[in-house]
Design an enzyme around this catalytic site. Sequence first.
Site, PDB file in Angstrom:
ATOM      1  N   ARG A 111       0.812  -1.233   0.000  1.00  0.00           N
ATOM      2  CA  ARG A 111       0.000   0.000   0.000  1.00  0.00           C
ATOM      3  C   ARG A 111       0.839   1.274   0.000  1.00  0.00           C
ATOM      4  NH1 ARG A 111      -3.137  -3.226   3.388  1.00  0.00           N
ATOM      5  NH2 ARG A 111      -4.893  -4.075   2.235  1.00  0.00           N
ATOM      6  N   LYS A 133       1.743  11.216 -11.509  1.00  0.00           N
ATOM      7  CA  LYS A 133       0.836  10.306 -12.228  1.00  0.00           C
ATOM      8  C   LYS A 133       1.576   9.002 -12.484  1.00  0.00           C
ATOM      9  CE  LYS A 133      -2.462  13.227 -14.676  1.00  0.00           C
ATOM     10  NZ  LYS A 133      -2.935  13.693 -15.981  1.00  0.00           N
ATOM     11  N   GLU A 175       6.760  18.049 -26.253  1.00  0.00           N
ATOM     12  CA  GLU A 175       6.245  18.478 -24.940  1.00  0.00           C
ATOM     13  C   GLU A 175       6.861  19.816 -24.540  1.00  0.00           C
ATOM     14  OE1 GLU A 175       3.880  17.304 -23.070  1.00  0.00           O
ATOM     15  OE2 GLU A 175       3.535  15.350 -23.988  1.00  0.00           O
ATOM     16  N   LYS A 213       5.472  22.919 -14.903  1.00  0.00           N
ATOM     17  CA  LYS A 213       4.627  21.770 -14.541  1.00  0.00           C
ATOM     18  C   LYS A 213       4.391  21.751 -13.033  1.00  0.00           C
ATOM     19  CE  LYS A 213       3.400  17.053 -15.016  1.00  0.00           C
ATOM     20  NZ  LYS A 213       3.427  15.810 -15.743  1.00  0.00           N
ATOM     21  N   GLU A 223      -5.849  16.667 -10.740  1.00  0.00           N
ATOM     22  CA  GLU A 223      -6.535  17.007 -11.989  1.00  0.00           C
ATOM     23  C   GLU A 223      -8.048  17.145 -11.824  1.00  0.00           C
ATOM     24  OE1 GLU A 223      -4.649  15.388 -15.509  1.00  0.00           O
ATOM     25  OE2 GLU A 223      -6.560  15.454 -16.556  1.00  0.00           O
ATOM     26  N   ARG A 227      -5.118  21.192 -14.030  1.00  0.00           N
ATOM     27  CA  ARG A 227      -4.020  20.335 -14.469  1.00  0.00           C
ATOM     28  C   ARG A 227      -4.217  19.831 -15.905  1.00  0.00           C
ATOM     29  NH1 ARG A 227      -0.597  15.757 -11.147  1.00  0.00           N
ATOM     30  NH2 ARG A 227       0.536  14.974 -12.959  1.00  0.00           N
ATOM     31  N   ASN A 231      -2.435  18.953 -20.978  1.00  0.00           N
ATOM     32  CA  ASN A 231      -2.756  18.164 -22.176  1.00  0.00           C
ATOM     33  C   ASN A 231      -2.920  19.057 -23.401  1.00  0.00           C
ATOM     34  OD1 ASN A 231      -2.730  15.639 -20.944  1.00  0.00           O
ATOM     35  ND2 ASN A 231      -4.791  15.959 -20.134  1.00  0.00           N
ATOM     36  N   HIS A 234      -2.782  17.733 -26.983  1.00  0.00           N
ATOM     37  CA  HIS A 234      -2.849  16.274 -26.873  1.00  0.00           C
ATOM     38  C   HIS A 234      -4.127  15.666 -27.470  1.00  0.00           C
ATOM     39  CE1 HIS A 234       0.619  16.876 -24.387  1.00  0.00           C
ATOM     40  NE2 HIS A 234       0.690  15.624 -24.008  1.00  0.00           N
ATOM     41  N   HIS A 238      -3.186  12.650 -29.341  1.00  0.00           N
ATOM     42  CA  HIS A 238      -3.563  11.290 -28.927  1.00  0.00           C
ATOM     43  C   HIS A 238      -4.327  10.580 -30.027  1.00  0.00           C
ATOM     44  CE1 HIS A 238      -3.191  11.907 -24.297  1.00  0.00           C
ATOM     45  NE2 HIS A 238      -2.126  11.336 -24.802  1.00  0.00           N
ATOM     46  N   HIS A 250       5.169  10.231 -29.591  1.00  0.00           N
ATOM     47  CA  HIS A 250       4.234  11.062 -28.825  1.00  0.00           C
ATOM     48  C   HIS A 250       4.455  12.568 -29.063  1.00  0.00           C
ATOM     49  CE1 HIS A 250       1.652  12.340 -25.573  1.00  0.00           C
ATOM     50  NE2 HIS A 250       2.653  13.010 -25.041  1.00  0.00           N
TER      51      HIS A 250
END
Length: 344
Positions: A111, A133, A175, A213, A223, A227, A231, A234, A238, A250
């Site tokens: 955990r 993330k 990015e 960031k 988010e 946040r 993206n 993106h 994506h 990417h």
Amino acid sequence: MIRVTVELPGGRSYPVLVGPGVVGELASVLPTGVRRVAVVTQESVPVEVDPGVDHRVFRIGDGETAKSLSTVEELCSAFAGWGLTRADAVVGVGGGVVTDVAGFAAASYHRGLPVVHVATTLLAQIDAAIGGKTGVNIPEGKNLVGAFWQPAAVLCDTTVLETLPEREMACGLGEMAKYHFLGGGDLGGGDLGGGDSGGLTLEQRVARCVQIKAEVVAADEREAGRRAILNYGHTLGHALETTGRYDLRHGEAVAVGLVYAAELALALGRIDDERVAEHRRVVDGYGLSGSLPAGADPDELMAAMGRDKKAIDGLTFVLDGPAGVEVVAGVDAGVVLDTIEAVR
Ligand code: GLY
């Protein structure tokens, strides 16, 4: 060496160290009292680390397919086999696949164990390793299972980037281009090789992106809203990636997505021609293309954009505008489709 602090709610914070040779700082950034370290990496990662305590290396596979629940299960079994405990830590050494998987394994095993990321690609240094993330893909989609699990520290060794393959570098540059429009106007016009580089070294550029960031993550760790501006570029990016038909990394897909997002904002009356030209200049300055790959199918891209995780209330984009970059829901499908032609 540049030190950026990621400040989080509740008085939590962690350092991101940026610069040549910072991998040597690993022992100094491990949480106090850590007895053993599980180093998670890949065969292809050319970086060795010395945590300064008893450690063992656990290798995962290469590529997106390694970002799976079965990899996490295998890692956790191996941790248990070694007898890793909560008094120990995980160190992820690699690009985004490693930091996502190592982070998720660290969040889940017992955990939660502390994790430190040694980010070895430009993409990981300015994005994936920062902000907590973690997660894996499932057959139904990318990053659908994961957790927010903030690292104890992140090391961004810029020496490592010198040997990064060109397309891997391009992946990060897409990015980096994004940050120009999220408050990073001081990054200059792109062009790492001098010219319109804003006079910044690679180390300063990485640190500036990390700082931007960090500010966004500090304002919205999980988010709930803001946040999502990370993206930017993106949605189409994506879509280009998920169709799986174009040979785009990417960051290359994000570069097209940035120019597309600017054209869409123009079509919606949110920004002017000069701001669109600025997007094209920045993307071009990093040696990236702002145009769709040959044969891109608008209907296929529309369908993929409709499946975007942000699309809760109709077609949703992150768009530039008078108040800066923000999330805009319910964008008219006809305008979205017509604007695809602007990036042919
Ligand atoms: N890569 C986007 C984020 O960390 O929120």
